[in-house]
Design an enzyme around this catalytic site. Structure first.
Site, PDB file in Angstrom:
ATOM      1  N   PHE A   1       0.986   5.584 -14.229  1.00 10.87           N
ATOM      2  CA  PHE A   1       1.194   3.569 -15.023  1.00 10.87           C
ATOM      3  C   PHE A   1       0.061   2.826 -14.972  1.00 10.87           C
ATOM      4  O   PHE A   1       0.172   2.655 -16.287  1.00 10.87           O
ATOM      5  CB  PHE A   1       2.358   3.200 -14.549  1.00 10.87           C
TER       6      PHE A   1
ATOM      7  N   ASP B   1       3.011  11.832 -13.143  1.00 14.36           N
ATOM      8  CA  ASP B   1       2.974  10.956 -14.703  1.00 14.36           C
ATOM      9  C   ASP B   1       2.725  10.977 -16.244  1.00 14.36           C
ATOM     10  O   ASP B   1       2.034   9.940 -15.767  1.00 14.36           O
ATOM     11  CB  ASP B   1       4.826  11.283 -14.991  1.00 14.36           C
TER      12      ASP B   1
ATOM     13  N   ASP C   1      11.468  -1.878  -7.406  1.00 10.79           N
ATOM     14  CA  ASP C   1      10.190  -2.138  -7.473  1.00 10.79           C
ATOM     15  C   ASP C   1      10.066  -3.706  -8.918  1.00 10.79           C
ATOM     16  O   ASP C   1      10.376  -2.803  -9.475  1.00 10.79           O
ATOM     17  CB  ASP C   1       8.850  -1.511  -6.949  1.00 10.79           C
TER      18      ASP C   1
ATOM     19  N   CYS D   1      12.655 -23.079   1.915  1.00 11.72           N
ATOM     20  CA  CYS D   1      13.037 -24.203   1.994  1.00 11.72           C
ATOM     21  C   CYS D   1      13.988 -25.071   3.036  1.00 11.72           C
ATOM     22  O   CYS D   1      14.029 -25.947   2.941  1.00 11.72           O
ATOM     23  CB  CYS D   1      14.444 -23.311   0.863  1.00 11.72           C
TER      24      CYS D   1
ATOM     25  N   ASP E   1       2.949   4.774  -5.350  1.00 12.56           N
ATOM     26  CA  ASP E   1       2.848   5.133  -7.303  1.00 12.56           C
ATOM     27  C   ASP E   1       1.835   6.213  -7.312  1.00 12.56           C
ATOM     28  O   ASP E   1       0.840   6.667  -6.854  1.00 12.56           O
ATOM     29  CB  ASP E   1       3.868   4.388  -7.734  1.00 12.56           C
TER      30      ASP E   1
END
Length: 370
Positions: A93, A143, A262, A305, A89
């Site tokens: 953000f 951005d 994601d 598991c 990225d």
């Protein structure tokens, strides 16, 4: 990067992203490796969960250890010993997450390093340079992530700035052979989303991400924007829903034509003892699991598991043992990959509606309307 579409079922799509470093079957879920590691996982363990691409974080890796140290190893793939594709990225953000600690101008974003307080200017050009140094297979434009809530005027201003930064990102990306994705912004306003997508298409990108969702808006707003936007992204380009989300969000995204996702949720929740299973969520620290000798999920084929009981995982959690967080992470990541594999198979067999009905029935949840 090449993107090939194999099958569709309704709006859902099955295909593949082809890179020099490998093939990623879509729809795909990408685990997040913020600092060059998916927390607690070796690359081999990550591979065994079924992940064939992961995320790196430009903002954090730029600050620590810095690209000079990473370049001494080759690139991020060599540094973290992961030779499959990596998406990075742009840092937008993370800067958005700093809130009042950052200042946005036409040039870029000025902020103080959360590590040492140093003043840093992050621009579209700098973000592209860092991602080139990291050797990313998919580079994201720089951005501004529109905050929520935002008025239409605020969302427009933010979206228009992001479009100007998108042009600068594309220019700086230049001859970099890596794929470059644009990010659609516009807040909760359909008209602004249309303007954003049109502007990005005019610039031209290898794929398109839907940004600015899962930032605190109500679920119905997220679905409304997703419904409006996804169809309009060119069909021959991959569609990436950023930062989403819960297993149900992945299913709903795929039903609407999303190819890539994601989220930190499977890994972060694992470390907090919240485990995703076929029937819903298990909170492993609850006393009910203290004497439960059954596996976490009898439909799961993961290492955890196959080898450990709920009782043992409860014990590890109560003792704050590192192994507990690791086993939980292996399981949650494998659960997410099993959901994606189920979706891919269902699309290929034209049985998506059956898969979706079964997915929700096992969780005792109604199937949301499309």
């Amino acid at each position: 990067m090449q993107f090939e579409l194999d099958n569709t079922d309704g709006k859902a799509r099955r295909g593949r992203l082809k890179f020099d470093r490998g093939i990623v079957e879509t729809p795909a879920f990408m685990p997040v490796g913020t600092y060059g590691t998916v927390k607690g996982m070796t690359p081999e363990e990550l591979d065994e969960t079924g992940a064939h691409i992961c995320l790196g974080n430009t903002f954090h890796l730029m600050l620590r250890p810095g690209t000079e140290i990473i370049k001494q190893h080759g690139d991020l793939h060599d540094f973290m010993h992961w030779q499959k594709p990596i998406l990075t990225d742009s840092g937008g953000f993370q800067v958005f997450s700093l809130g009042d600690l950052r200042k946005i101008t036409e040039e870029g974003v000025t902020f103080r390093s959360p590590i040492n307080g140093e003043k840093i200017l992050l621009t579209p050009e700098k973000s592209m340079q860092v991602q080139r140094d990291l050797g990313s297979d998919i580079v994201m434009i720089f951005d501004e992530c529109t905050p929520h809530p935002a008025t239409e005027s605020e969302a427009r201003q933010s979206m228009e700035l992001s479009l100007r930064w998108a042009k600068r990102s594309k220019a700086e990306h230049g001859d970099n052979p890596s794929a470059l994705f644009g990010i659609i912004q516009g807040g909760m306003y359909e008209g602004l989303r249309d303007v954003s997508l049109k502007g990005l298409e005019d610039i031209g990108f290898d794929g398109y991400a839907i940004g600015g969702l899962s930032v605190g808006e109500p679920k119905e707003d997220m679905i409304r924007i997703l419904d409006h936007t996804t169809d309009k992204i060119p069909a021959h380009k991959p569609r990436y829903l950023m930062g989403v989300g819960k297993p149900e969000d992945l299913v709903e995204g795929v039903r609407r034509g999303v190819d890539m996702f994601d989220c930190v949720m499977p890994t972060r929740n694992a470390r907090n003892g919240h485990l995703f299973v076929t029937s819903g969520i298990v909170k492993i620290r609850n006393a009910a699991h203290k004497t439960d000798t059954s596996p976490l999920d009898d439909k799961c084929d993961c290492y955890t598991c196959k080898n450990y009981s709920r009782s043992y995982l409860h014990h590890l959690d109560k003792c704050n043992e590192i192994l507990g967080a690791r086993l939980n992470t292996i399981h949650n990541l494998r659960y997410y990959q099993r959901v994606m594999q189920g979706l891919r198979d269902a699309i290929a067999e034209q049985k998506l509606d059956e898969f979706v009905a079964d997915f929700y029935a096992q969780k005792d949840m109604p199937v949301p309307a499309l």
